[in-house]
Design a protein around this motif. Structure first.
Motif, PDB file in Angstrom:
ATOM      1  N   GLU A  72       0.841  -1.013  -0.048  1.00 16.18           N
ATOM      2  CA  GLU A  72      -0.108   0.146  -0.012  1.00 16.18           C
ATOM      3  C   GLU A  72       0.879   1.237   0.111  1.00 16.18           C
ATOM      4  OE1 GLU A  72      -3.660   1.260  -0.663  1.00 16.18           O
ATOM      5  OE2 GLU A  72      -3.299  -0.860   0.054  1.00 16.18           O
ATOM      6  N   ARG A  73       2.016   1.165   0.516  1.00 11.94           N
ATOM      7  CA  ARG A  73       2.854   2.354   0.784  1.00 11.94           C
ATOM      8  C   ARG A  73       4.165   2.258   0.002  1.00 11.94           C
ATOM      9  NH1 ARG A  73       3.211   2.920   7.246  1.00 11.94           N
ATOM     10  NH2 ARG A  73       0.903   3.211   7.560  1.00 11.94           N
ATOM     11  N   SER A  74       4.377   1.173  -0.916  1.00 14.51           N
ATOM     12  CA  SER A  74       5.366   0.916  -1.876  1.00 14.51           C
ATOM     13  C   SER A  74       5.437   1.527  -3.016  1.00 14.51           C
ATOM     14  CB  SER A  74       5.554  -0.611  -2.434  1.00 14.51           C
ATOM     15  OG  SER A  74       5.813  -1.451  -1.166  1.00 14.51           O
ATOM     16  N   GLY A  75       6.566   2.041  -3.689  1.00 15.36           N
ATOM     17  CA  GLY A  75       6.449   2.973  -4.786  1.00 15.36           C
ATOM     18  C   GLY A  75       5.774   2.302  -6.169  1.00 15.36           C
ATOM     19  N   ASP A  76       5.639   2.798  -7.031  1.00 16.82           N
ATOM     20  CA  ASP A  76       5.356   2.769  -8.297  1.00 16.82           C
ATOM     21  C   ASP A  76       5.957   1.319  -9.087  1.00 16.82           C
ATOM     22  OD1 ASP A  76       2.854   4.286  -8.011  1.00 16.82           O
ATOM     23  OD2 ASP A  76       3.762   5.676  -9.408  1.00 16.82           O
ATOM     24  N   THR A  80       4.429  -2.120  -9.716  1.00 20.23           N
ATOM     25  CA  THR A  80       4.428  -2.692 -11.201  1.00 20.23           C
ATOM     26  C   THR A  80       5.228  -3.930 -11.396  1.00 20.23           C
ATOM     27  OG1 THR A  80       4.395  -0.468 -11.934  1.00 20.23           O
ATOM     28  CG2 THR A  80       5.158  -2.104 -13.442  1.00 20.23           C
ATOM     29  N   ALA A  81       6.071  -4.099 -10.585  1.00 21.42           N
ATOM     30  CA  ALA A  81       6.996  -5.575 -10.465  1.00 21.42           C
ATOM     31  C   ALA A  81       6.025  -6.651  -9.909  1.00 21.42           C
ATOM     32  CB  ALA A  81       8.162  -5.320  -9.556  1.00 21.42           C
ATOM     33  N   SER A  85       3.796 -10.023 -12.261  1.00 24.82           N
ATOM     34  CA  SER A  85       3.561 -11.541 -12.018  1.00 24.82           C
ATOM     35  C   SER A  85       2.148 -12.238 -12.154  1.00 24.82           C
ATOM     36  CB  SER A  85       3.925 -11.895 -10.385  1.00 24.82           C
ATOM     37  OG  SER A  85       3.016 -11.278  -9.736  1.00 24.82           O
ATOM     38  N   ILE A  86       1.282 -11.315 -12.505  1.00 26.36           N
ATOM     39  CA  ILE A  86      -0.165 -11.640 -12.843  1.00 26.36           C
ATOM     40  C   ILE A  86      -0.266 -12.641 -13.882  1.00 26.36           C
ATOM     41  CG2 ILE A  86      -2.717 -11.420 -12.955  1.00 26.36           C
ATOM     42  CD1 ILE A  86      -2.094  -8.785 -10.906  1.00 26.36           C
ATOM     43  N   ALA A 120      12.127 -13.604  -6.568  1.00 25.62           N
ATOM     44  CA  ALA A 120      13.276 -12.383  -6.893  1.00 25.62           C
ATOM     45  C   ALA A 120      12.825 -11.247  -5.994  1.00 25.62           C
ATOM     46  CB  ALA A 120      13.574 -12.025  -8.399  1.00 25.62           C
ATOM     47  N   ILE A 121      11.519 -11.101  -6.043  1.00 25.94           N
ATOM     48  CA  ILE A 121      10.918  -9.715  -5.195  1.00 25.94           C
ATOM     49  C   ILE A 121      10.993  -9.987  -3.703  1.00 25.94           C
ATOM     50  CG2 ILE A 121       8.744  -8.509  -4.637  1.00 25.94           C
ATOM     51  CD1 ILE A 121       7.792  -9.077  -7.549  1.00 25.94           C
TER      52      ILE A 121
END
Length: 392
Positions: A72-76, A80-81, A85-86, A120-121
């Protein structure tokens, strides 16, 4: 992240991005249910369970990553990363029904890409903390070998494919066991946010229970096009839904709160091991029990009033065994001891399985529901006496 920091970790809930990702697994659970229902033999169900485990393992990677990353607070860039994966995860779900046939390679390659992506994430999130990085480095090698074995298995047919995929499942579990093993020189491991981790598994329970309702509703809708609505069909739907509601109550009455409270009291490797054992491992059995019941409910509403067939009797008993057995393991891991009344529920369900071909489906499902409700009253009262603050 040290133990003291973990203990003051703020409460956090599932992000909108995680809820969006879960829609892929809503579809995947429907696909797994169809795969299991296709062949109700020991071998057929076993193959379905194996695919269900691989799907669950992939979803678990999202959860373990999400408990470290506040999406919710992570950057774009990070969001996006994760969004990236979807597509492979969805392709994996598309390949499930014929995973042992024509779409085996689609399932396997998509599974490999999605798993590698999430691992990796996880590594990127853990790299800045020495202890978390060490845990990830112990987990990642085996975790990456596992989906590679799935791809190797897709190159062969029949029992050989199944054996390769069983090996993949065991290698993945080995990575999880290795990542949080006891070490005298460490005070922390993979970071877990208790409220977030508990909520994510509760949401998957809702997904699974939703599959029961969808399975019942879809089959009844199909039946109404061929025959009119009958009193018998209405009664069948009511009893099947009551059983699903009973599963909901048995789980959500206090299990999520008790597990979250216990998780909050732990820290470091102990917290990681409890998350692995009570959630990643034991909750798979609970979820699979719900999926098994969805298979039974599908068949029952198509033939209301008919005796419960042999395969469906055993699927119903296995459903109760997995669901209730998973809860028994969670309790043992959380508070110790075994709730005898839950063991009695399992015994009653297997009594129905052994009762012969004349047992009425509605009578069997209704009787097991009543026994589960009675056992839940006993368990709930005991829990209220031991942990009164959690029921307020």
């Amino acid at each position: 992240m040290d133990a003291e920091t973990e203990e003051v970790m703020e409460e956090r809930h599932a992000s909108n991005l995680e809820l969006f990702i879960d829609l892929v697994f809503v579809f995947a659970i429907t696909q797994v249910t169809s795969l299991i229902a296709e062949e109700l033999t020991w071998a057929g169900v076993g193959r379905g369970v194996l695919v269900a485990w691989l799907v669950w393992w992939l979803w678990s990677q999202y959860v373990w990553a999400g408990t470290v990353l506040d999406l919710e607070r992570s950057g774009d860039a990070r969001r996006t990363a994760v969004l990236g994966s979807i597509p492979p995860a969805l392709l994996m779900a598309i390949g499930i029904p014929s995973a042992y046939g024509s779409t085996g390679m689609l399932f396997a390659v998509a599974y490999l890409v999605a798993q590698a992506w999430m691992i990796a994430i996880q590594g990127q999130a853990a790299w800045g903390d020495g202890l978390q990085r060490a845990s990830w480095l112990r987990f990642a090698p085996l975790a990456m070998i596992s989906p590679l074995l799935v791809v190797v298995g897709a190159t062969v047919d029949g029992d050989a494919r199944t054996l390769w995929w069983v090996g993949a499942a065991f290698v993945g579990v080995g990575g999880a066991l290795n990542s949080a093993r006891r070490r005298h020189d460490e005070t922390s491991a993979w970071s877990i946010n208790p409220s977030h981790f508990s909520e994510r598994h509760s949401l998957f329970m809702i997904i699974s229970l939703g599959e029961v309702l969808v399975a019942i509703g879809a089959k009844v809708t199909d039946k109404l096009t061929d025959a009119g609505l009958t009193t018998e069909l209405v009664l069948t739907v009511i009893v099947c839904v009551v059983f699903a509601a009973t599963l909901w109550w048995v789980y959500f009455a206090f299990v999520p709160r008790a597990c979250e409270a216990h998780l909050s009291r732990l820290h470091g490797n102990e917290r990681a091991r409890y998350g692995r054992d009570a959630y990643t491992f034991a909750h798979f059995a609970i979820v699979l029990g719900v999926v098994f019941y969805a298979v039974v409910a599908k068949h029952v509403v198509v033939h209301p009033g008919d005796p419960l067939g042999r395969a469906d009797r055993w699927m119903l008993a296995a459903s109760v065994l997995l669901f209730t057995g998973g809860l028994i393991v969670v309790k043992a891991r959380t508070a110790g001891g075994i709730a005898v009344e839950r063991v009695m529920v399992i015994a009653v369900s297997f009594g129905a399985a052994f009762s012969g071909d004349r047992v009425d489906a509605i009578a069997a499902i209704g009787a097991i529901s009543l026994v589960m409700l009675g056992a839940q009253v006993i368990t709930g009262r005991r829990f209220a006496r031991s942990r009164p603050g959690l029921l307020r």
